[in-house]
Design an enzyme around this catalytic site. Structure first.
Site, mmCIF file in Angstrom:
data_model
loop_
_atom_site.group_PDB
_atom_site.id
_atom_site.type_symbol
_atom_site.label_atom_id
_atom_site.label_comp_id
_atom_site.label_asym_id
_atom_site.label_seq_id
_atom_site.Cartn_x
_atom_site.Cartn_y
_atom_site.Cartn_z
ATOM 1 N N LEU A 139 42.773 61.658 9.585
ATOM 2 C CA LEU A 139 44.282 61.767 10.342
ATOM 3 C C LEU A 139 44.468 62.992 10.595
ATOM 4 C CD1 LEU A 139 45.208 58.803 8.093
ATOM 5 C CD2 LEU A 139 45.492 58.473 10.662
ATOM 6 N N LEU A 140 45.123 63.553 11.863
ATOM 7 C CA LEU A 140 45.466 64.713 12.155
ATOM 8 C C LEU A 140 47.014 64.748 12.693
ATOM 9 C CD1 LEU A 140 44.903 67.770 11.783
ATOM 10 C CD2 LEU A 140 44.035 67.719 14.284
ATOM 11 N N HIS A 173 45.944 73.707 15.858
ATOM 12 C CA HIS A 173 44.749 72.557 15.815
ATOM 13 C C HIS A 173 44.189 72.525 17.219
ATOM 14 C CE1 HIS A 173 47.793 70.274 12.910
ATOM 15 N NE2 HIS A 173 47.101 71.140 12.237
ATOM 16 N N ASP A 222 41.237 72.487 12.572
ATOM 17 C CA ASP A 222 42.387 72.812 11.750
ATOM 18 C C ASP A 222 42.339 74.071 11.301
ATOM 19 O OD1 ASP A 222 44.588 71.290 9.425
ATOM 20 O OD2 ASP A 222 44.829 73.004 10.347
ATOM 21 N N GLU A 278 44.419 54.282 15.408
ATOM 22 C CA GLU A 278 45.288 54.174 14.268
ATOM 23 C C GLU A 278 46.180 55.034 14.362
ATOM 24 O OE1 GLU A 278 43.674 54.847 10.599
ATOM 25 O OE2 GLU A 278 45.533 54.738 9.394
ATOM 26 N N ASP A 327 44.263 76.923 9.368
ATOM 27 C CA ASP A 327 45.549 77.151 8.619
ATOM 28 C C ASP A 327 45.769 78.602 8.026
ATOM 29 O OD1 ASP A 327 47.327 77.160 6.472
ATOM 30 O OD2 ASP A 327 47.016 74.845 6.252
ATOM 31 N N GLY A 332 53.411 73.614 14.074
ATOM 32 C CA GLY A 332 54.839 73.576 13.814
ATOM 33 C C GLY A 332 54.862 74.510 12.341
ATOM 34 N N ARG A 333 54.083 75.207 11.839
ATOM 35 C CA ARG A 333 54.500 75.918 10.815
ATOM 36 C C ARG A 333 53.464 77.133 10.821
ATOM 37 N NH1 ARG A 333 55.959 75.165 4.423
ATOM 38 N NH2 ARG A 333 54.097 73.692 4.484
ATOM 39 N N ARG A 334 52.285 76.919 10.164
ATOM 40 C CA ARG A 334 51.500 78.061 10.043
ATOM 41 C C ARG A 334 50.071 77.908 10.430
ATOM 42 N NH1 ARG A 334 51.283 75.716 3.911
ATOM 43 N NH2 ARG A 334 49.480 74.475 3.956
#
Lengths: 413, 499
Positions: A303-304, A173, A111, A46, A113, A168-170
């Site tokens: 979903l990641l 993964h 993940d 998916e 963050d 992409g930001r902070r």
């Protein structure tokens, strides 16, 4: 390194260019096919896309690389997420008898963050990051990589194929791509995540790390990493006590710790009570130890964000991180979509000759393919795709080794 | 005195078939057995499992009392426990293992049908397995693992030496000496998730290093998974088995069987007067019967399921047929039913309960197991087990209205949450009678009544029945009669319609 100014309003113009000439489709397909060992592995995967105006579509699936390319070039997704490999093609899930459409396998993912560290960051908060607090990500990668993969069987879990990606930001993964990881059950995933978790508690908990005797070897190993970085990070980079920008929240936490330290030090000297035995380690860990979101790792169908997708707010590409250069990784040096699109038209100096040489070597390959290969190679994206290639080569070698091992066993009969 | 070895027509010990006193029940038995043996084996294993269940709630599973009592039950029922080294007993040991094997598979047929039954069966079989495995010698344990293809290698001496500090600091209650003396097993971490999750084990290269004492949890997990899968498969092939007329009634009764005292013999007929029922209902009735009595008084009616459960209970506490008829009649008349209708429709069913109609068999009052597992109540019903069938909130309110303390109520609700319905009822007994320990293992509403009467001191006329298993009764009367009862029950239920 010059960085082109990125504005999210450029996306509608840049994305088509990115998906037509830069996105590494053949590597991407190679990854998700996993050597074609399991039938329909790619077809039953998916994907979900976030399109313009925040339209979100799930259960996207594709028959092959060519269909994947065509669809992505048609839809130009702002965001791409990867989900599980299901029992049937996700795009046909509505036609399947209810209850039989199930998520079967997926990479084990983590993940990290930066916002989860807000209670201990003095330099930034929320979505901001800087080179100082980025050290927290470095620490996280070191600890988790050692535990999951390690060197020469020195790890806890013995996995071999880990892909670390900048979000992409902070954050970062981790995609654990071993077969054993992909086949792991929900219970297995949550057990791994719990094993790796040391910082527990929410808003109401002031002291989030509790250690007791004896210290588990995993904790010892992790402490060694934290201690290595702690001085540089906390006392110099963060200047916790001296920094005027330190928020009240952080200051209160620090004062609380300091008072515990004073109390314990006094108390321990007087009564040698065991309760404060590890207070210094607990504080270090609370500041630096990786904070995982167990829910991300638990679900097989979670979903990641996909590697090589664009982050709409920053324009940065989610690129793989080179572990050998981990300490030098600079999130602000990660190419943005605007930069690489610009680079497409103006190849960097010295590359022209390289490009001509490549052309001579690749005469057999179709012209368009050739141009495409040339295209990303002319940009800052090149080294990241190369890194991805090395990762895929590693997995291919392991698969070959496995096949040889199995056929050897059969010969014994 | 001379003992001659009774030679039975039984197959000779097959080599390697029962090489160990313990097994995973991986392969179904492949021989023919008589119907009589089928029945006996099944009931005796059921007795064993019920004992496992009862002892498990009364004693800590590792305590001496538990161990002693369970071993004595093994002996009584002729099941294998420790490996017998005695050659003379080879034949009997083989017989025991064969019985263990066959009886397990028979019970699978009876207990695979519903989620509740499966859960109960798996739980007792796991406790039984754990008990037997723990009783094995170290050598025997390792033999078992190897015989069952559990890919758990032991850690070499050199490796242990190199890792001794790490092993000591990661496993519970393990010292340096323990590490070097005992076996450690290398188990893939996926098979030791509980230990991994709580970080109570040393991990290296994807393997968990399990001390000998902890290997049982791993093995049990494996046992549970295999049994669970097997039961699911069994359920699918069940229709074929159930179509065999010889087996169907037995299997059906097995899953509802209460092996032991069944309160079918009326001991105190006439000792209870109708006027006593109201006060008795609040003092000595279990919650299920109290509930039924209350709704009968309030609504002047009970539906079929409630009439059966309550009516048989009343018979069990000593109501005579005449009293029962008077009781039901006087209540129903207050409602929508007139005297004529009662005599025509309901009286017959009361007489039937007492064995005065139809096939004229005396019916047995329902056990807790039967109440909990069969015939769940629907809208308009008041039967069933309140701990099982009531909404926890409503149950809480009811207990509050009976003036139980909040902490008491919480204890009961915790037990309910853990699905220990009979324990919850037992707790209710203890709290309402103001005693610490009920002193019995609750499994029958009439038992509750009798024990309550004892505690309240009215039990002068009530003789305390010994709790020893009635083996002869089970083998002849109880078995035969109970089986008949089961068939009769089906007929009876079908016969009466609710209005």
């Amino acid at each position: 390194m010059s960085s082109c100014d990125y504005d999210s309003s450029c996306l509608p113009d840049l994305l088509p260019l990115y998906y037509r000439r830069l996105f590494p489709f053949s590597q991407y397909y190679r990854w998700l096919s996993y050597g074609g060992v399991t039938k329909n592995y790619f077809q039953n995967r998916e994907f979900s896309f976030t399109l313009k105006d925040d339209i979100y579509v799930r259960y996207q699936s594709f028959s092959n690389q060519s269909e994947l390319e065509k669809e992505m070039q048609k839809m130009n997704p702002y965001k791409i997420d990867i989900g599980a490999v299901y029992s049937h093609r996700p795009s046909q899930h509505n036609t399947v008898k209810s209850g039989t459409f199930q998520a079967l396998e997926k990479e084990l993912v983590f993940d990290i963050d930066m916002t989860d560290y807000d209670d201990v960051r003095t330099c930034c908060s929320a979505a901001d990051i800087c080179s100082s607090c980025w050290t927290l990500m470095t620490i996280a990668v070191r600890i988790l990589d050692r535990a999951l993969r390690g060197e020469h069987q020195h790890s806890d879990f013995g996995f071999q194929h880990l892909l670390w990606v900048y979000s992409g930001r902070r954050g970062i993964h981790c995609w654990v791509c071993d077969e054993a990881a992909r086949k792991l059950s929900v219970a297995g995933r949550s057990a791994v995540a719990e094993y790796l978790s040391l910082v527990k508690g929410g808003e109401e908990t002031l002291k989030k790390v509790q250690l007791s005797d004896p210290l588990h070897p995993f904790i010892r190993e992790s402490l060694a990493v934290v201690e290595h970085y702690f001085i540089q990070y906390a006392l110099m980079g963060q200047d916790i006590l001296g920094n005027s920008k330190t928020t009240d929240k952080v200051r209160n936490l620090v004062l609380h710790f300091v008072s515990i330290l004073i109390f314990c030090d006094f108390d321990c000297q007087v009564t040698s009570r065991k309760g404060c035995q590890y207070i210094d380690k607990e504080i270090m860990l609370q500041y630096c130890y990786p904070r995982l979101d167990v829910n991300v790792s638990k679900g097989v169908n979670h979903l990641l964000k996909s590697p090589f997708s664009v982050h709409p707010k920053t324009g940065r590409i989610s690129v793989p991180i080179d572990l050998e250069e981990l300490d030098k990784f600079d999130p602000f040096a990660v190419p943005t979509i605007s930069l690489i699109c610009e680079e497409l038209d103006k190849p960097r100096t010295g590359e022209e000759e390289e490009v001509v040489e490549e052309e001579k070597k690749e005469n057999e390959i179709e012209a368009a393919e050739r141009r495409k290969i040339r295209d990303y190679k002319r940009t800052s994206l090149a080294k990241y795709v190369k890194l991805f290639d090395r990762f895929l080569d590693g997995m291919a070698r392991a698969r070959k080794g496995e096949i040889l091992r199995k056929s050897d066993l059969q010969k014994e009969f | 005195m001379q003992f001659s070895r009774r030679r039975r027509l039984v197959s000779q010990p097959q080599d390697g078939l029962y090489g160990h006193c313990l097994q995973f029940y991986g392969r179904p038995p492949a021989e023919n057995i008589s119907l009589a043996e089928f029945e006996t084996f099944a009931f005796e294993r059921l007795k064993l499992l019920k004992t496992v269940e009862n002892l498990g709630v009364s004693y800590v599973k590792t305590s001496d009392q538990y161990t002693k009592k369970l071993y004595s039950e093994f002996s009584n029922l002729n099941f294998p426990h420790k490996a017998e080294a005695d050659d003379k007993k080879e034949q009997t040991e083989y017989e025991k293992r064969r019985k263990d094997h066959i009886s397990h598979f028979i019970l699978r047929l009876a207990y695979c049908q519903t989620e509740d039954l499966r859960r109960w069966f798996i739980q007792q079989e796991m406790d039984l397995f754990r008990f037997r495995f723990s009783g094995l010698t170290s050598k025997s344990k390792t033999e078992f693992l190897h015989q069952n293809n559990l890919q758990y290698d032991t850690v070499s001496m050199e490796q242990k030496k190199a890792l001794v500090d790490k092993l000591v600091s990661s496993s519970y209650a393990v010292s340096g000496a323990t590490v070097m003396e005992q076996d450690f097993y290398k188990v893939p971490f996926q098979d030791a998730l509980d230990l991994v999750r709580t970080r109570k084990v040393f991990l290296k290269g994807g393997y968990a290093y399990i001390p000998h004492q902890d290997i049982i949890a791993i093995v049990l997990n494996d046992f549970r998974t295999r049994l669970s899968k097997a039961l699911a498969l069994t359920a699918r092939s069940l229709p074929a088995v159930q179509s065999d007329e010889r087996l169907q009634p037995l299997l059906s009764h097995l899953s509802h069987a209460y092996v032991g005292q069944d309160y079918s013999i009326q001991k105190n007929v006439g000792k209870i007067s109708l006027e006593q029922i109201d006060p008795l209902s609040t003092k000595s009735f279990p919650l299920c019967m109290r509930q039924l009595h209350k709704s009968l008084r309030e609504n002047h009616h009970l539906r079929h399921g409630g009439r059966m459960q309550y009516g048989l209970f009343l018979k069990g506490i000593g109501l005579s047929l005449e009293q029962a008829l008077q009781f039901w009649r006087s209540e129903f008349i207050k409602g929508k039913v007139d005297a004529d209708k009662f005599d025509k429709a309901y009286a017959y069913s009361v007489r039937h309960m007492f064995g005065k109609e139809g096939k004229r068999t005396d019916y047995t009052p329902y056990s807790c197991m039967k109440v909990i597992l069969s015939n769940p109540p629907s809208q308009g019903d008041y039967h069933g087990c309140p701990f099982r069938h009531s909404d926890p909130e409503l149950l809480k309110q009811k207990l509050q209205s009976y003036k139980l303390s909040p902490s008491a109520i919480n204890q009961i609700l915790e037990l309910v949450k853990g699905m220990h319905y009979q324990l919850a009822c037992q707790k209710y007994f203890e709290l309402t009678h103001n005693i610490e320990d009920s002193g019995f293992s609750l499994n029958h509403p009439n038992q509750y009544f009798m024990e309550s009467q004892k505690v309240l001191g009215d039990g002068k006329d009530v003789k305390r029945e010994p709790e020893t298993p009635h083996r002869e009764a089970a083998a002849s009367k109880g078995l035969g009669a109970s089986r008949q009862n089961a068939e009769e029950m089906e007929d009876l239920d079908a016969l009466f319609q609710d209005d």
